[in-house]
Design an enzyme around this catalytic site. Structure first.
Site, PDB file in Angstrom:
ATOM      1  N   ASN A  10       0.881  -1.175   0.000  1.00  0.00           N
ATOM      2  CA  ASN A  10       0.000   0.000   0.000  1.00  0.00           C
ATOM      3  C   ASN A  10       0.916   1.222   0.000  1.00  0.00           C
ATOM      4  O   ASN A  10       1.465   1.590   1.047  1.00  0.00           O
ATOM      5  CB  ASN A  10      -0.906  -0.015   1.231  1.00  0.00           C
ATOM      6  CG  ASN A  10      -1.898   1.134   1.244  1.00  0.00           C
ATOM      7  OD1 ASN A  10      -1.891   1.991   0.362  1.00  0.00           O
ATOM      8  ND2 ASN A  10      -2.751   1.172   2.247  1.00  0.00           N
ATOM      9  N   ARG A  95      -2.928  -2.365  -3.195  1.00  0.00           N
ATOM     10  CA  ARG A  95      -4.138  -1.571  -3.033  1.00  0.00           C
ATOM     11  C   ARG A  95      -4.099  -0.454  -4.074  1.00  0.00           C
ATOM     12  O   ARG A  95      -3.137   0.313  -4.142  1.00  0.00           O
ATOM     13  CB  ARG A  95      -4.202  -0.959  -1.637  1.00  0.00           C
ATOM     14  CG  ARG A  95      -5.459  -0.100  -1.439  1.00  0.00           C
ATOM     15  CD  ARG A  95      -5.333   0.799  -0.245  1.00  0.00           C
ATOM     16  NE  ARG A  95      -6.525   1.624  -0.056  1.00  0.00           N
ATOM     17  CZ  ARG A  95      -6.540   2.801   0.543  1.00  0.00           C
ATOM     18  NH1 ARG A  95      -5.420   3.306   1.044  1.00  0.00           N
ATOM     19  NH2 ARG A  95      -7.652   3.491   0.661  1.00  0.00           N
ATOM     20  N   HIS A 183     -13.167   2.664  -0.128  1.00  0.00           N
ATOM     21  CA  HIS A 183     -12.941   1.817   1.054  1.00  0.00           C
ATOM     22  C   HIS A 183     -13.582   0.433   0.885  1.00  0.00           C
ATOM     23  O   HIS A 183     -13.918  -0.238   1.865  1.00  0.00           O
ATOM     24  CB  HIS A 183     -13.469   2.484   2.334  1.00  0.00           C
ATOM     25  CG  HIS A 183     -12.738   3.739   2.701  1.00  0.00           C
ATOM     26  ND1 HIS A 183     -13.389   4.917   3.013  1.00  0.00           N
ATOM     27  CD2 HIS A 183     -11.417   4.005   2.801  1.00  0.00           C
ATOM     28  CE1 HIS A 183     -12.499   5.859   3.278  1.00  0.00           C
ATOM     29  NE2 HIS A 183     -11.291   5.319   3.156  1.00  0.00           N
ATOM     30  N   SER A 213      -8.561   8.709   8.885  1.00  0.00           N
ATOM     31  CA  SER A 213      -8.199   9.989   8.283  1.00  0.00           C
ATOM     32  C   SER A 213      -9.010  10.212   7.014  1.00  0.00           C
ATOM     33  O   SER A 213      -9.451  11.309   6.704  1.00  0.00           O
ATOM     34  CB  SER A 213      -6.705  10.025   7.960  1.00  0.00           C
ATOM     35  OG  SER A 213      -6.349  11.255   7.372  1.00  0.00           O
ATOM     36  N   ARG A 243     -10.102  16.538   4.226  1.00  0.00           N
ATOM     37  CA  ARG A 243     -11.019  16.676   3.099  1.00  0.00           C
ATOM     38  C   ARG A 243     -12.407  17.092   3.604  1.00  0.00           C
ATOM     39  O   ARG A 243     -12.826  16.656   4.669  1.00  0.00           O
ATOM     40  CB  ARG A 243     -11.102  15.361   2.322  1.00  0.00           C
ATOM     41  CG  ARG A 243      -9.869  15.063   1.498  1.00  0.00           C
ATOM     42  CD  ARG A 243      -9.889  13.649   0.949  1.00  0.00           C
ATOM     43  NE  ARG A 243      -9.172  12.716   1.802  1.00  0.00           N
ATOM     44  CZ  ARG A 243      -9.195  11.393   1.653  1.00  0.00           C
ATOM     45  NH1 ARG A 243      -9.919  10.849   0.695  1.00  0.00           N
ATOM     46  NH2 ARG A 243      -8.508  10.612   2.472  1.00  0.00           N
ATOM     47  N   ASP A 285      -6.060  15.451  13.469  1.00  0.00           N
ATOM     48  CA  ASP A 285      -5.983  14.266  14.325  1.00  0.00           C
ATOM     49  C   ASP A 285      -7.058  14.339  15.407  1.00  0.00           C
ATOM     50  O   ASP A 285      -7.057  15.259  16.238  1.00  0.00           O
ATOM     51  CB  ASP A 285      -4.594  14.180  14.961  1.00  0.00           C
ATOM     52  CG  ASP A 285      -4.343  12.837  15.634  1.00  0.00           C
ATOM     53  OD1 ASP A 285      -5.244  12.340  16.324  1.00  0.00           O
ATOM     54  OD2 ASP A 285      -3.226  12.305  15.490  1.00  0.00           O
ATOM     55  N   ARG A 287      -7.429  12.651  18.050  1.00  0.00           N
ATOM     56  CA  ARG A 287      -6.874  12.598  19.407  1.00  0.00           C
ATOM     57  C   ARG A 287      -6.455  13.980  19.892  1.00  0.00           C
ATOM     58  O   ARG A 287      -6.688  14.334  21.053  1.00  0.00           O
ATOM     59  CB  ARG A 287      -5.684  11.629  19.442  1.00  0.00           C
ATOM     60  CG  ARG A 287      -6.067  10.179  19.212  1.00  0.00           C
ATOM     61  CD  ARG A 287      -4.865   9.321  18.901  1.00  0.00           C
ATOM     62  NE  ARG A 287      -4.222   9.729  17.645  1.00  0.00           N
ATOM     63  CZ  ARG A 287      -3.214   9.083  17.076  1.00  0.00           C
ATOM     64  NH1 ARG A 287      -2.740   7.980  17.636  1.00  0.00           N
ATOM     65  NH2 ARG A 287      -2.695   9.501  15.944  1.00  0.00           N
ATOM     66  N   GLY A 330      -9.401   3.275  12.046  1.00  0.00           N
ATOM     67  CA  GLY A 330      -8.675   3.849  13.170  1.00  0.00           C
ATOM     68  C   GLY A 330      -9.509   4.563  14.209  1.00  0.00           C
ATOM     69  O   GLY A 330      -9.430   4.274  15.412  1.00  0.00           O
ATOM     70  N   ILE A 331     -10.326   5.520  13.776  1.00  0.00           N
ATOM     71  CA  ILE A 331     -11.166   6.268  14.712  1.00  0.00           C
ATOM     72  C   ILE A 331     -12.303   5.383  15.202  1.00  0.00           C
ATOM     73  O   ILE A 331     -12.618   5.338  16.397  1.00  0.00           O
ATOM     74  CB  ILE A 331     -11.713   7.547  14.055  1.00  0.00           C
ATOM     75  CG1 ILE A 331     -10.566   8.476  13.641  1.00  0.00           C
ATOM     76  CG2 ILE A 331     -12.666   8.273  14.990  1.00  0.00           C
ATOM     77  CD1 ILE A 331     -11.005   9.634  12.751  1.00  0.00           C
ATOM     78  N   GLY A 332     -12.936   4.666  14.299  1.00  0.00           N
ATOM     79  CA  GLY A 332     -14.058   3.823  14.660  1.00  0.00           C
ATOM     80  C   GLY A 332     -13.700   2.757  15.671  1.00  0.00           C
ATOM     81  O   GLY A 332     -14.500   2.406  16.547  1.00  0.00           O
ATOM     82  N   GLU A 333     -12.468   2.228  15.583  1.00  0.00           N
ATOM     83  CA  GLU A 333     -12.038   1.159  16.471  1.00  0.00           C
ATOM     84  C   GLU A 333     -11.466   1.667  17.792  1.00  0.00           C
ATOM     85  O   GLU A 333     -11.479   0.930  18.790  1.00  0.00           O
ATOM     86  CB  GLU A 333     -10.974   0.302  15.775  1.00  0.00           C
ATOM     87  CG  GLU A 333     -11.482  -0.446  14.552  1.00  0.00           C
ATOM     88  CD  GLU A 333     -10.356  -1.037  13.716  1.00  0.00           C
ATOM     89  OE1 GLU A 333      -9.268  -1.298  14.287  1.00  0.00           O
ATOM     90  OE2 GLU A 333     -10.542  -1.234  12.504  1.00  0.00           O
ATOM     91  N   ASN A 334     -10.986   2.909  17.820  1.00  0.00           N
ATOM     92  CA  ASN A 334     -10.192   3.363  18.967  1.00  0.00           C
ATOM     93  C   ASN A 334     -10.691   4.617  19.672  1.00  0.00           C
ATOM     94  O   ASN A 334     -10.017   5.102  20.583  1.00  0.00           O
ATOM     95  CB  ASN A 334      -8.745   3.604  18.508  1.00  0.00           C
ATOM     96  CG  ASN A 334      -8.098   2.344  17.962  1.00  0.00           C
ATOM     97  OD1 ASN A 334      -7.950   1.368  18.677  1.00  0.00           O
ATOM     98  ND2 ASN A 334      -7.736   2.363  16.683  1.00  0.00           N
ATOM     99  N   GLU A 381      -7.800  -4.777   5.605  1.00  0.00           N
ATOM    100  CA  GLU A 381      -7.750  -4.654   4.153  1.00  0.00           C
ATOM    101  C   GLU A 381      -6.599  -5.463   3.561  1.00  0.00           C
ATOM    102  O   GLU A 381      -6.715  -6.012   2.460  1.00  0.00           O
ATOM    103  CB  GLU A 381      -7.611  -3.179   3.776  1.00  0.00           C
ATOM    104  CG  GLU A 381      -8.815  -2.330   4.144  1.00  0.00           C
ATOM    105  CD  GLU A 381      -8.497  -0.848   4.258  1.00  0.00           C
ATOM    106  OE1 GLU A 381      -9.019  -0.086   3.437  1.00  0.00           O
ATOM    107  OE2 GLU A 381      -7.751  -0.471   5.186  1.00  0.00           O
TER     108      GLU A 381
END
Length: 405
Positions: A10, A95, A183, A213, A243, A285, A287, A330-334, A381
């Protein structure tokens, strides 16, 4: 005898992420290691770890020594070959963000395929040229190595025409100006995982939120994509790190006519300076925004969760209802706080969150009485790409055997 291996690549503008899979008995895939070389052209740094987290390589070079993707790929291959008995991988899976109207499934790469995929660079300028760079390098240096392009758009290609169209003249649609969705590799993986971890909703109506992101959402009905928040390019739909997401086309006309901005300037603005970064003026970010007490940070996060909830209603309408909701990426999981904020906006649909399960990041985070089951499912992925690459390898070998016979 050394086992067959599959390399998954990737590539970005200044980095190459990679994973190596070993093909075992009955074609079971085992992840050997993953890593990346980043800072290409500036501070090149190669790092890789095995599944247990043990460091396998940590090496840096002067920027001038590794200043192109092909040069970086040479360093990656230099690390890989001793790890796999001095051989090259049996197949390399890549990818590729945009397959356009031509490609609706993983495709074995050739010069002709690369030429066709290059036409879609304007539709994904941050991704497509970087995705294609290592493919071109391998074609030039090791043309005997089988390569497979796996597309983020492919999973959505079965959408009904009414979902794919823009309300513009038909000639543009014929040229490929249509809603593609992205995605797809992530959504394909989650659709498969649902059959194992949530069979009660796997065949129903599910909204998947891939929040990273880059962010988008997908309506999954009976395991198939029927609608997506992203469209012609990866700019549409949800606000993202840099974006804007959904944007009135008149804004672009205003930037051109009133601000005198060129197409390149607008492209740079929309891909690099909008989204959470543009709204907050602080960071892209999540976070950092969560840690900030600046009201602009709160606005950016509120806008993000508001839009997720808004698009959930749209996707549910496309399916005639909703049985499940999945957070991934990333965001959805953490980010439990983001999940909770979204769930609070979806109580009207019958979604009731378990605060305890959500805080722990459990698989199922909705209450038993919730009318909409809610899950957190990590995406993979790379495994999806490896499986597609293995399928292509076996098909290629079977075709070669037929020719010999």
């Amino acid at each position: 005898m050394t086992a067959e291996t599959i390399l998954v690549v990737n590539a970005g503008s200044s980095s190459i992420k990679f994973q190596l899979f070993e093909v075992g008995a009955r074609d079971q895939l085992k992840r050997r290691f993953k890593g990346q070389i980043e800072g290409i052209g500036a501070h090149p740094h190669l790092i890789a770890k095995n599944p247990e987290g043990e460091l396998l390589v940590d090496e840096t070079w002067p920027g001038a020594e590794v200043n192109t993707v092909p040069a970086a790929l040479d360093k990656v291959i230099g690390f890989l070959r001793p790890q796999i008995g001095g051989k090259l991988p049996a197949v390399v899976g890549h990818r590729v963000v945009h397959g356009g109207p031509d490609y609706s499934a993983p495709t074995v790469v050739s010069e002709l395929v690369v030429d066709r995929l290059s036409r879609f660079v304007p539709l994904a300028p941050l991704h497509q040229p970087n995705n294609l760079a290592p493919i071109k390098a391998i074609l030039q240096r090791q043309p005997q190595v089988l390569q497979v392009a796996c597309f983020d758009t492919a999973f959505h290609r079965g959408h009904p025409e009414v979902a794919d169209r823009f309300a513009i003249p038909d000639a543009f649609y014929a040229e490929g100006v249509r809603r593609y969705g992205f995605h797809g590799l992530s959504y394909e993986y989650i659709a498969r995982q649902l059959r194992e971890v949530a069979p009660e909703i796997a065949g129903g109506r599910v909204v998947i939120a891939h929040l990273g992101s880059g962010a988008s959402m997908c309506a999954l009905s009976s395991g198939r994509s029927v609608e997506s928040t992203m469209g012609f390019t990866a700019l549409d739909g949800l606000p993202m790190g840099t974006r804007p997401g959904q944007l009135d086309a008149g804004v672009v006309l205003y930037l051109m006519s009133e601000k005198g901005m060129s197409a390149k300037e607008i492209e740079r603005l929309l891909y690099n300076d909008c989204g959470l970064k543009g709204l907050s003026g602080i960071s892209n970010d999540v976070r950092e925004l969560q840690a900030s007490d600046d009201p602009r940070a709160k606005l950016a996060l509120d806008y993000f969760t508001y839009r997720i909830a808004l698009f959930t209603g749209m996707l549910a309408a496309a399916m005639g209802g909703i049985d499940g909701f999945v957070f991934t990426a990333g965001i959805g999981e953490n980010a439990p706080a983001i999940r909770e904020a979204v769930a609070q906006r979806l109580t009207w649909l019958g979604l009731e969150l378990s605060s305890k399960a959500n805080a722990k990041g459990e698989l199922k985070i909705s209450r038993k009485r919730s009318l909409v089951a809610c899950y957190v499912i990590p995406t993979d992925e790379e495994l999806m790409i490896a499986e597609h690459a293995l399928d292509a390898l076996r098909s290629h070998a079977a075709g070669a055997e037929e020719k010999r016979a």
